[in-house]
Design a protein around this motif. Structure first.
Motif, short mmCIF file in Angstrom:
data_model
loop_
_atom_site.label_atom_id
_atom_site.label_comp_id
_atom_site.label_asym_id
_atom_site.label_seq_id
_atom_site.Cartn_x
_atom_site.Cartn_y
_atom_site.Cartn_z
N PHE A 86 -60.05 7.62 34.29
CA PHE A 86 -60.07 8.98 33.74
C PHE A 86 -61.28 9.19 32.84
O PHE A 86 -61.89 10.27 32.83
N ILE A 87 -61.65 8.15 32.09
CA ILE A 87 -62.85 8.24 31.24
C ILE A 87 -64.08 8.53 32.11
O ILE A 87 -64.94 9.35 31.73
N ALA A 88 -64.16 7.89 33.27
CA ALA A 88 -65.29 8.12 34.18
C ALA A 88 -65.33 9.58 34.62
O ALA A 88 -66.41 10.18 34.75
N LEU A 89 -64.16 10.16 34.84
CA LEU A 89 -64.08 11.56 35.23
C LEU A 89 -64.55 12.46 34.08
O LEU A 89 -65.33 13.41 34.29
N VAL A 90 -64.08 12.16 32.88
CA VAL A 90 -64.49 12.92 31.68
C VAL A 90 -66.01 12.83 31.49
O VAL A 90 -66.69 13.83 31.23
N ASP A 91 -66.54 11.63 31.65
CA ASP A 91 -67.99 11.43 31.51
C ASP A 91 -68.78 12.20 32.58
O ASP A 91 -69.86 12.74 32.31
N TYR A 93 -68.16 14.95 33.78
CA TYR A 93 -68.22 16.36 33.39
C TYR A 93 -69.00 16.57 32.09
O TYR A 93 -69.07 17.69 31.57
N GLY A 94 -69.55 15.49 31.56
CA GLY A 94 -70.36 15.62 30.33
C GLY A 94 -69.55 16.00 29.11
O GLY A 94 -70.09 16.57 28.16
N ILE A 95 -68.27 15.67 29.12
CA ILE A 95 -67.41 15.99 27.97
C ILE A 95 -67.55 14.88 26.92
O ILE A 95 -67.27 13.71 27.20
N ALA A 96 -67.99 15.25 25.72
CA ALA A 96 -68.15 14.27 24.64
C ALA A 96 -66.79 13.90 24.07
O ALA A 96 -65.91 14.74 23.92
N TRP A 97 -66.63 12.60 23.78
CA TRP A 97 -65.34 12.14 23.26
C TRP A 97 -65.57 11.02 22.25
O TRP A 97 -66.66 10.49 22.12
N HIS A 98 -64.50 10.70 21.51
CA HIS A 98 -64.59 9.63 20.51
C HIS A 98 -63.25 8.91 20.42
O HIS A 98 -62.21 9.47 20.78
N GLU A 99 -63.32 7.66 19.99
CA GLU A 99 -62.10 6.91 19.71
C GLU A 99 -61.73 7.14 18.26
O GLU A 99 -62.54 6.96 17.36
N LYS A 100 -60.51 7.57 18.04
CA LYS A 100 -60.06 7.85 16.67
C LYS A 100 -59.55 6.56 16.03
O LYS A 100 -60.25 5.92 15.26
N ALA A 111 -59.63 20.80 23.75
CA ALA A 111 -58.73 20.42 24.84
C ALA A 111 -58.97 21.29 26.08
O ALA A 111 -58.66 20.88 27.20
N ARG A 112 -59.52 22.46 25.88
CA ARG A 112 -59.79 23.35 27.01
C ARG A 112 -60.76 22.71 28.01
O ARG A 112 -60.76 23.04 29.20
N GLN A 113 -61.59 21.77 27.51
CA GLN A 113 -62.51 21.09 28.40
C GLN A 113 -61.77 20.23 29.42
O GLN A 113 -62.20 20.10 30.58
N ILE A 114 -60.65 19.64 29.01
CA ILE A 114 -59.85 18.82 29.94
C ILE A 114 -59.17 19.70 30.97
O ILE A 114 -59.14 19.38 32.17
N VAL A 115 -58.63 20.84 30.53
CA VAL A 115 -58.00 21.77 31.47
C VAL A 115 -59.05 22.29 32.47
O VAL A 115 -58.80 22.35 33.68
N ALA A 116 -60.24 22.63 31.95
CA ALA A 116 -61.31 23.12 32.83
C ALA A 116 -61.72 22.06 33.85
O ALA A 116 -61.97 22.36 35.03
N LEU A 117 -61.77 20.81 33.41
CA LEU A 117 -62.09 19.68 34.31
C LEU A 117 -61.07 19.63 35.45
O LEU A 117 -61.43 19.54 36.63
N LEU A 118 -59.80 19.67 35.10
CA LEU A 118 -58.74 19.56 36.10
C LEU A 118 -58.76 20.75 37.05
O LEU A 118 -58.58 20.58 38.27
#
Length: 394
Positions: A86-91, A93-100, A111-118
């Motif tokens: 899933f991280i590969a899919l997020v990447d 799409y160029g969606i920036a993310w971080h580990e909290k 979170a809208r970026q994840i919905v848009a990806l799907l």
């Protein structure tokens, strides 16, 4: 008058994380897929998750961090679609993310970026959508499923139940999946709220006066033991440690709290030697939020200087603070539960395809199924993995 019958290869009920993933995978495999949802927009639970930033997976996702009547059921799906996938899919799409913390991954943005990806993945597969359509009927005959929705009738040889559980009803969550599963003869593991605040009553009500106070603890209920923050509320206990423990808690059982997880054995007796004029209250105030220290000192009821307190009494204080037993009166229910424990029994499903053994063509995925993850992205990973597994099988 209903419109003409529309034919598909698969109909997915529910446009949440699992349903969208399933539809995208099946659509990109050449299947004609329709997704039906009574909401006007997709991914409502995704949108509110992680404070609006979507805790979309956890890098530590593993079967032992999920609760199910069958602890082996989730191994196949989780093993075949991993957080890295899933991280590969997020990447992509160029969606920036971080580990909290603790492996929890969040979007930097929304979170809208994840919905848009799907939704984009679904578009690549030509998936059709029917939003704002209440499901009026689901019928099954001659190996085909017929769904009446929003004045239309759609038919397919495969039906995927991805409508989630009853947690967070304000966004439209219901027990629809369970009612449908029962109609097809599938068993239901009793649903109950999970990842939910606990309420306090009786003589523990006084702890409600600490509303807003938070501290790091180790919370334990049943087989669950978690070190994170606990938060006192005007109703009882919350915070990540408590939400985690709530999934393992049963009515009538205690929840054990170690208020001083870093304190070495013998800390109270050592303090008596080193600071004989200190009080238990001042000692606790150096280690805990002041209001909490005051309340615990009152409950322990050992007034006076440490020098004048018996060693046995101090040893007992250590023991109590290391395993303080709360007896919750209940939970804040499905309204405040992040997820549901229980659901469609895994006994009747294939762990590889998520298909019902007794009803060919019927699938159940995501939160509708009796698989519940820990707090922190685990439930989204189950949504992606179970959705992917079913999408590969359709």
């Amino acid at each position: 008058m209903a419109e003409a019958l529309q034919n598909y290869d698969a109909i997915v009920l529910g446009a949440g994380g699992a349903g969208l993933m399933c539809a995208a995978v099946a659509g990109q495999r050449g299947r004609r897929v329709l997704v039906v949802d009574h909401s006007d927009e997709p991914g409502r639970k995704i949108l509110i998750s992680g404070g609006g930033r979507c805790n979309f997976t956890n890098i530590h996702a593993a079967p032992d961090r999920y609760i199910s009547a069958n602890p082996h059921f989730m191994k196949s799906a989780l093993g075949r679609y991993t957080p890295d996938d899933f991280i590969a899919l997020v990447d992509a799409y160029g969606i920036a993310w971080h580990e909290k913390t603790l492996g929890q991954l969040f979007c930097d943005g929304s979170a809208r970026q994840i919905v848009a990806l799907l939704m984009d993945e679904c578009a690549k597969g030509g998936v059709a959508f029917a939003f704002g359509d209440a499901i009026a009927a689901v019928d099954h005959a001659d190996g085909r499923f017929r769904v009446t929705h929003g004045g239309r009738v759609s038919e397919a040889p495969a039906l995927v139940v991805a409508t989630g559980g009853p947690s967070i009803p304000k966004i439209g969550a219901t027990g629809f999946a369970y009612d449908l599963a029962r109609r097809f003869g599938l068993k239901i593991v009793e649903p109950r709220p999970a990842l939910v605040p606990l309420t306090l009553g009786g003589d523990e009500v006084l702890f409600r006066s600490l509303s807003g106070v938070a501290t790091e603890v180790v919370a334990q209920a049943g087989k669950g033991r978690f070190r994170e923050a606990a938060l006192f509320t005007h109703k009882g206990l919350s915070g990540p440690a408590i939400l985690q423990a709530s999934s393992y808690w049963r009515h009538g059982e205690p929840v054990g709290i170690d208020f001083l997880p870093d304190a070495p054995t013998g800390w109270a007796l050592a303090a008596k030697r080193e600071r004989p004029r200190a009080t238990l209250r001042s000692l606790l105030s150096a280690m805990l939020p002041d209001r909490l220290a005051e309340t615990l000192a009152e409950r322990v009821n050992l007034p006076g200087d440490l020098a004048n307190l018996p060693d046995k009494g101090l040893a007992d204080v250590e023991r109590r603070l290391g395993d303080w037993r709360f007896h919750p009166s209940g939970t804040e229910g499905f309204a405040k539960a992040e997820v549901t424990i229980g659901g469609i029994s895994t006994d009747g499903l294939s762990s590889r395809t998520m298909e019902a053994r007794a009803v060919p063509g019927l699938y159940a995925i995501g939160e509708a199924v009796d698989v519940t993850g820990w707090l922190g992205g685990y439930n989204f990973q189950w949504a992606w993995a179970s959705g992917w597994a079913a999408g590969q099988a359709l």
